[in-house]
Motif scaffolding. Structure first.
Motif, PDB file in Angstrom:
ATOM      1  N   ASP A 172     -20.457  34.207   1.565  1.00  0.00           N
ATOM      2  CA  ASP A 172     -19.408  33.229   1.290  1.00  0.00           C
ATOM      3  C   ASP A 172     -18.071  33.664   1.883  1.00  0.00           C
ATOM      4  N   PHE A 175     -18.242  32.676   5.506  1.00  0.00           N
ATOM      5  CA  PHE A 175     -17.984  31.249   5.667  1.00  0.00           C
ATOM      6  C   PHE A 175     -16.493  30.941   5.527  1.00  0.00           C
ATOM      7  N   ASP A 176     -15.838  31.569   4.545  1.00  0.00           N
ATOM      8  CA  ASP A 176     -14.410  31.330   4.324  1.00  0.00           C
ATOM      9  C   ASP A 176     -13.582  31.806   5.509  1.00  0.00           C
ATOM     10  N   GLU A 179     -13.997  29.336   8.299  1.00  0.00           N
ATOM     11  CA  GLU A 179     -13.262  28.103   8.014  1.00  0.00           C
ATOM     12  C   GLU A 179     -11.775  28.288   8.289  1.00  0.00           C
ATOM     13  N   SER A 184     -16.889  25.322  10.694  1.00  0.00           N
ATOM     14  CA  SER A 184     -17.697  25.038   9.513  1.00  0.00           C
ATOM     15  C   SER A 184     -18.863  26.019   9.451  1.00  0.00           C
ATOM     16  N   PRO A 185     -19.550  26.106   8.289  1.00  0.00           N
ATOM     17  CA  PRO A 185     -20.712  26.990   8.202  1.00  0.00           C
ATOM     18  C   PRO A 185     -21.776  26.687   9.259  1.00  0.00           C
ATOM     19  N   SER A 259     -28.622  30.849   2.411  1.00  0.00           N
ATOM     20  CA  SER A 259     -27.515  30.399   1.563  1.00  0.00           C
ATOM     21  C   SER A 259     -27.614  28.902   1.299  1.00  0.00           C
ATOM     22  N   ARG A 261     -25.368  26.879   1.214  1.00  0.00           N
ATOM     23  CA  ARG A 261     -24.382  26.187   2.040  1.00  0.00           C
ATOM     24  C   ARG A 261     -24.882  25.964   3.466  1.00  0.00           C
ATOM     25  N   SER A 262     -25.987  26.575   3.811  1.00  0.00           N
ATOM     26  CA  SER A 262     -26.403  26.522   5.215  1.00  0.00           C
ATOM     27  C   SER A 262     -27.910  26.496   5.438  1.00  0.00           C
TER      28      SER A 262
END
Length: 363
Positions: A172, A175-176, A179, A184-185, A259, A261-262
């Motif tokens: 994470d 990813f941050d 960003e 983006s992820p 993840s 998110r991805s």
């Protein structure tokens, strides 16, 4: 008479329009260009192909692509200008400073591959880095042809250390960080789409010199604990998880593929050549101008200089020999494509491939 006059004016206008698009001969006596300013990049492309890449897809291409990303990602919207100028060549201009960042381990080799060309060609370090990556990947089957804009000014300060994520970072946090640099992820996926780690001389998948989706499949397979990487192949500073025999897996890639998110998008890319090409093309176009917003409007489009890439290999993604669906570790519930098993083991575990039987010297 009126019609004759009208047709005469149209003819003159047509001739003038054609004249505006007339190509000019370059001083090298080889190339022609729509803009005389392109000529230097035609010569630079020829030099890169002959002196650096040797017209094949090998380690030098992997390094050029990594350098383009490492230089660009040293940028932060949160911290503003003090963080660095993104794709501005600072990793060359302020090499001594930026090499202190652990994430840039081994990047000095990539810098040395091309830095000498700054003495021969009147281009900025930022333009050289992004141009070299765009030219280099045309040697690898399946890569999309990239645009190229020139006009990056020379960097005035080094990138802030710590802006480049490292493999052992929390997923994470990775990813941050991306960003904060404008990605983006899902755009992060393309960072390793030339799957070979030249720092430890180990491939990421069984087809490391081809742009395909084998990488996205093989990261999803359970590791082979009976065949760990050979002694000396893994650097302690580049954390990995167990992968298939002879392969190398970054901890960050393992985590990204699983993840929430991805994971579904990662799985979606398996066996999707068109999606890979489009995604990589768009993401690399963003990488090439990270932090250069103030200059983009004044940049010149020299895309005509980028060679036509080697066509994709006409082959579907396959399970590496000795593996199959039973080894998949899927964390997304979307349907998984039906894939055949390979009849050969792919990339050898001890001998690097030699495209066209002519290996360049390791650098």
């Amino acid at each position: 008479m009126g019609y004759k006059l009208l047709f005469g004016l149209l003819a003159v206008a047509g001739m003038a329009s054609a004249a505006n698009y007339k190509r000019v001969a370059c001083p090298d006596g080889i190339h022609t260009a729509t803009n005389a300013a392109c000529c230097i990049f035609f010569s630079l492309a020829d030099e890169l192909q002959s002196s650096v890449f040797q017209n094949i897809c090998f380690e030098q291409v992997h390094r050029a692509l990594r350098l383009s990303f490492q230089d660009a990602i040293g940028f932060s919207f949160m911290d503003g200008p003090k963080a660095g100028g993104g794709a501005d060549g600072s990793i060359i201009t302020f090499e001594t400073t930026e090499l202190k960042d652990p994430a840039n381990m081994g990047i000095d080799i990539a810098i040395n591959d091309t830095k000498f060309l700054l003495q021969k060609f009147n281009v900025t370090p930022g333009d050289l880095i992004q141009f070299a990556a765009a030219v280099g990947i045309t040697n690898c089957p399946g890569y999309p042809r990239q645009e190229f804009l020139a006009g990056r000014p020379v960097a005035v300060a080094p990138a802030q250390l710590g802006l480049i994520s490292i493999p052992q970072d929390n997923v994470d946090d990775i990813f941050d960080r991306m960003e904060d640099a404008g990605f983006s992820p899902t755009e992060l996926y393309w960072a390793h789409e030339l799957p070979f780690d030249n720092r430890v001389q180990v491939p990421f998948d069984t087809t490391p010199f081809v742009f395909d989706s084998q990488y996205y499949l093989e990261v999803l397979l359970m590791g082979d604990e009976t065949h760990p990487p050979a002694q000396g192949q893994v650097d302690a500073q580049v954390p990995s998880v167990l992968a298939l025999s002879g392969e190398f897996r970054l901890q960050s890639d393992f985590a990204i593929s699983r993840s929430p998110r991805s994971n579904c998008f990662w799985q979606f890319l398996v066996n999707d050549q068109f999606g890979l090409q489009q995604g990589f093309h768009d993401a690399m176009a963003k990488v090439a101008i990270v932090g250069q917003d103030a200059y983009v409007s004044g940049m010149i489009d020299y895309s005509e200089v980028i060679p036509m890439p080697v066509p994709p290999v006409n082959k579907s993604t396959t399970f590496p020999a000795g593996t199959g669906p039973n080894l998949l570790e899927l964390s997304c519930n979307s349907p998984f494509p039906s894939l055949a098993a390979a009849s050969d083991p792919g990339f050898p575990t001890t001998i690097l491939p030699c495209p066209q039987g002519d290996c360049p010297a390791m650098r």
